[in-house]
Design a protein around this motif. Sequence first.
Motif, PDB file in Angstrom:
ATOM      1  N   PHE A 181     -14.581   9.279 -11.415  1.00 50.29           N
ATOM      2  CA  PHE A 181     -14.946   7.715 -11.149  1.00 50.29           C
ATOM      3  C   PHE A 181     -13.575   6.959 -10.353  1.00 50.29           C
ATOM      4  O   PHE A 181     -12.538   7.031 -11.023  1.00 50.29           O
ATOM      5  CB  PHE A 181     -15.271   6.934 -12.303  1.00 50.29           C
ATOM      6  CG  PHE A 181     -16.521   7.313 -13.022  1.00 50.29           C
ATOM      7  CD1 PHE A 181     -17.513   6.535 -12.990  1.00 50.29           C
ATOM      8  CD2 PHE A 181     -16.535   8.494 -13.888  1.00 50.29           C
ATOM      9  CE1 PHE A 181     -18.844   6.980 -13.524  1.00 50.29           C
ATOM     10  CE2 PHE A 181     -17.608   8.928 -14.246  1.00 50.29           C
ATOM     11  CZ  PHE A 181     -18.832   8.200 -14.278  1.00 50.29           C
ATOM     12  N   VAL A 182     -13.683   6.362  -9.075  1.00 49.26           N
ATOM     13  CA  VAL A 182     -12.877   5.894  -8.474  1.00 49.26           C
ATOM     14  C   VAL A 182     -13.228   4.431  -8.229  1.00 49.26           C
ATOM     15  O   VAL A 182     -14.229   4.120  -7.377  1.00 49.26           O
ATOM     16  CB  VAL A 182     -12.269   6.543  -7.105  1.00 49.26           C
ATOM     17  CG1 VAL A 182     -11.304   6.004  -6.315  1.00 49.26           C
ATOM     18  CG2 VAL A 182     -12.169   8.081  -7.439  1.00 49.26           C
ATOM     19  N   VAL A 183     -12.325   3.279  -8.734  1.00 52.62           N
ATOM     20  CA  VAL A 183     -12.657   2.157  -8.284  1.00 52.62           C
ATOM     21  C   VAL A 183     -12.419   1.598  -6.759  1.00 52.62           C
ATOM     22  O   VAL A 183     -11.148   2.042  -6.037  1.00 52.62           O
ATOM     23  CB  VAL A 183     -11.913   1.141  -8.948  1.00 52.62           C
ATOM     24  CG1 VAL A 183     -12.033  -0.506  -8.678  1.00 52.62           C
ATOM     25  CG2 VAL A 183     -12.427   1.293 -10.453  1.00 52.62           C
ATOM     26  N   ASP A 184     -13.417   1.269  -5.984  1.00 52.08           N
ATOM     27  CA  ASP A 184     -13.158   0.784  -4.788  1.00 52.08           C
ATOM     28  C   ASP A 184     -13.045  -0.686  -4.742  1.00 52.08           C
ATOM     29  O   ASP A 184     -13.973  -1.426  -4.709  1.00 52.08           O
ATOM     30  CB  ASP A 184     -14.356   1.135  -3.795  1.00 52.08           C
ATOM     31  CG  ASP A 184     -14.239   0.694  -2.345  1.00 52.08           C
ATOM     32  OD1 ASP A 184     -13.127   0.225  -1.986  1.00 52.08           O
ATOM     33  OD2 ASP A 184     -14.974   0.888  -1.553  1.00 52.08           O
ATOM     34  N   ARG A 185     -11.830  -1.267  -4.632  1.00 52.18           N
ATOM     35  CA  ARG A 185     -11.208  -2.548  -4.783  1.00 52.18           C
ATOM     36  C   ARG A 185     -12.247  -3.351  -3.673  1.00 52.18           C
ATOM     37  O   ARG A 185     -12.556  -4.369  -4.032  1.00 52.18           O
ATOM     38  CB  ARG A 185      -9.946  -2.892  -5.096  1.00 52.18           C
ATOM     39  CG  ARG A 185      -9.639  -4.204  -5.561  1.00 52.18           C
ATOM     40  CD  ARG A 185      -8.287  -4.538  -5.700  1.00 52.18           C
ATOM     41  NE  ARG A 185      -7.764  -5.725  -6.225  1.00 52.18           N
ATOM     42  CZ  ARG A 185      -6.543  -6.142  -6.926  1.00 52.18           C
ATOM     43  NH1 ARG A 185      -5.771  -5.341  -6.960  1.00 52.18           N
ATOM     44  NH2 ARG A 185      -6.482  -7.296  -7.141  1.00 52.18           N
ATOM     45  N   GLY A 186     -11.831  -3.054  -2.666  1.00 55.31           N
ATOM     46  CA  GLY A 186     -12.304  -3.899  -1.392  1.00 55.31           C
ATOM     47  C   GLY A 186     -13.646  -3.626  -1.332  1.00 55.31           C
ATOM     48  O   GLY A 186     -14.381  -4.722  -0.666  1.00 55.31           O
ATOM     49  N   GLY A 187     -14.306  -2.732  -1.704  1.00 52.93           N
ATOM     50  CA  GLY A 187     -15.879  -2.418  -1.446  1.00 52.93           C
ATOM     51  C   GLY A 187     -16.560  -3.333  -2.988  1.00 52.93           C
ATOM     52  O   GLY A 187     -17.738  -3.160  -3.024  1.00 52.93           O
ATOM     53  N   GLN A 188     -16.009  -3.580  -3.860  1.00 53.93           N
ATOM     54  CA  GLN A 188     -16.405  -4.263  -4.998  1.00 53.93           C
ATOM     55  C   GLN A 188     -17.454  -3.042  -5.730  1.00 53.93           C
ATOM     56  O   GLN A 188     -18.711  -3.639  -6.005  1.00 53.93           O
ATOM     57  CB  GLN A 188     -17.134  -5.555  -4.633  1.00 53.93           C
ATOM     58  CG  GLN A 188     -16.048  -6.539  -4.083  1.00 53.93           C
ATOM     59  CD  GLN A 188     -17.012  -7.770  -3.620  1.00 53.93           C
ATOM     60  OE1 GLN A 188     -17.970  -7.607  -2.950  1.00 53.93           O
ATOM     61  NE2 GLN A 188     -16.346  -9.107  -3.814  1.00 53.93           N
ATOM     62  N   LYS A 189     -17.228  -2.051  -5.938  1.00 55.91           N
ATOM     63  CA  LYS A 189     -17.772  -0.820  -6.523  1.00 55.91           C
ATOM     64  C   LYS A 189     -16.967   0.065  -6.990  1.00 55.91           C
ATOM     65  O   LYS A 189     -15.689   0.308  -6.801  1.00 55.91           O
ATOM     66  CB  LYS A 189     -18.972  -0.387  -5.367  1.00 55.91           C
ATOM     67  CG  LYS A 189     -18.291   0.068  -4.117  1.00 55.91           C
ATOM     68  CD  LYS A 189     -19.207   0.469  -3.218  1.00 55.91           C
ATOM     69  CE  LYS A 189     -18.563   1.220  -1.902  1.00 55.91           C
ATOM     70  NZ  LYS A 189     -17.876   2.478  -1.950  1.00 55.91           N
ATOM     71  N   ILE A 190     -17.651   1.199  -7.587  1.00 53.35           N
ATOM     72  CA  ILE A 190     -17.129   2.336  -8.017  1.00 53.35           C
ATOM     73  C   ILE A 190     -17.774   3.485  -7.550  1.00 53.35           C
ATOM     74  O   ILE A 190     -18.945   3.703  -7.422  1.00 53.35           O
ATOM     75  CB  ILE A 190     -17.180   2.356  -9.641  1.00 53.35           C
ATOM     76  CG1 ILE A 190     -16.706   1.336 -10.274  1.00 53.35           C
ATOM     77  CG2 ILE A 190     -16.799   3.513 -10.322  1.00 53.35           C
ATOM     78  CD1 ILE A 190     -16.767   0.943 -11.738  1.00 53.35           C
TER      79      ILE A 190
END
Length: 233
Positions: A181-190
């Motif tokens: 699981f990797v948080v995509d901060r700019g995409g507001q998703k995981i």
Amino acid sequence: ISVDWRGNVYGRDESGDRILAFAPDGSFLAAFGERGFDPHQQENADEFTIDVRRKRFIWADNNNYRVSVHQMRHRRRVRSRIFTQYDFPEAPVVEPVWIAGGTQGSAPGNEFNEPNELGFDSNGRLWAGDGFNYRVQIFEADGTFVATVGGEGNGPCQFAVPGSGKFGAEAIREGGAHQMFVVDRGGQKINVYDSNDLSCLRQITSPLLEDPTGLAIDSAGDLYVADQATDLI
């Protein structure tokens, strides 16, 4: 903060380019790390984690554009009449076992552009976030480069480029069943990847995610996400 196989707690002192180590009871054990560009030094290290399986610690060395892997040293102490084994470096100079990167750029495996987050999959491989390249680079335990996942864009499990604010991999956690699981901060998703074939399994989205940062996964597989914009978990 990271915890080793003995329960010792390590806190990253970002401005001091060092790590402070404490015993489980809170007593101070050691400090190590120093600013610079030599292999054993760091410059604005963004992340520190411990490979419990191999008794190593890893820096995401931001301004040196590299990830460095170091072997923990061995030391024995007597506390409260109990002979206890603690493992941590005894001096600021701790030469790395191997280094990935060291040059700013986008070439896979040997270049980084803002190394940040670190995590391990169920195969023992290291996943290293590469912020401005919008990707995660993956390495075997001996430093052999495996592949990258992600990439810039809005496709499945890519990392979005926001109009403003921070972006890229913000937390990397192993979630069992060969899932990363990797948080995509700019995409507001995981983003969720298969740690075996590195394919995109799915993306987790929610209107509650405005600026996701931290991520933890419990024994039931539930995800806890820290959202900096809303001050909520």
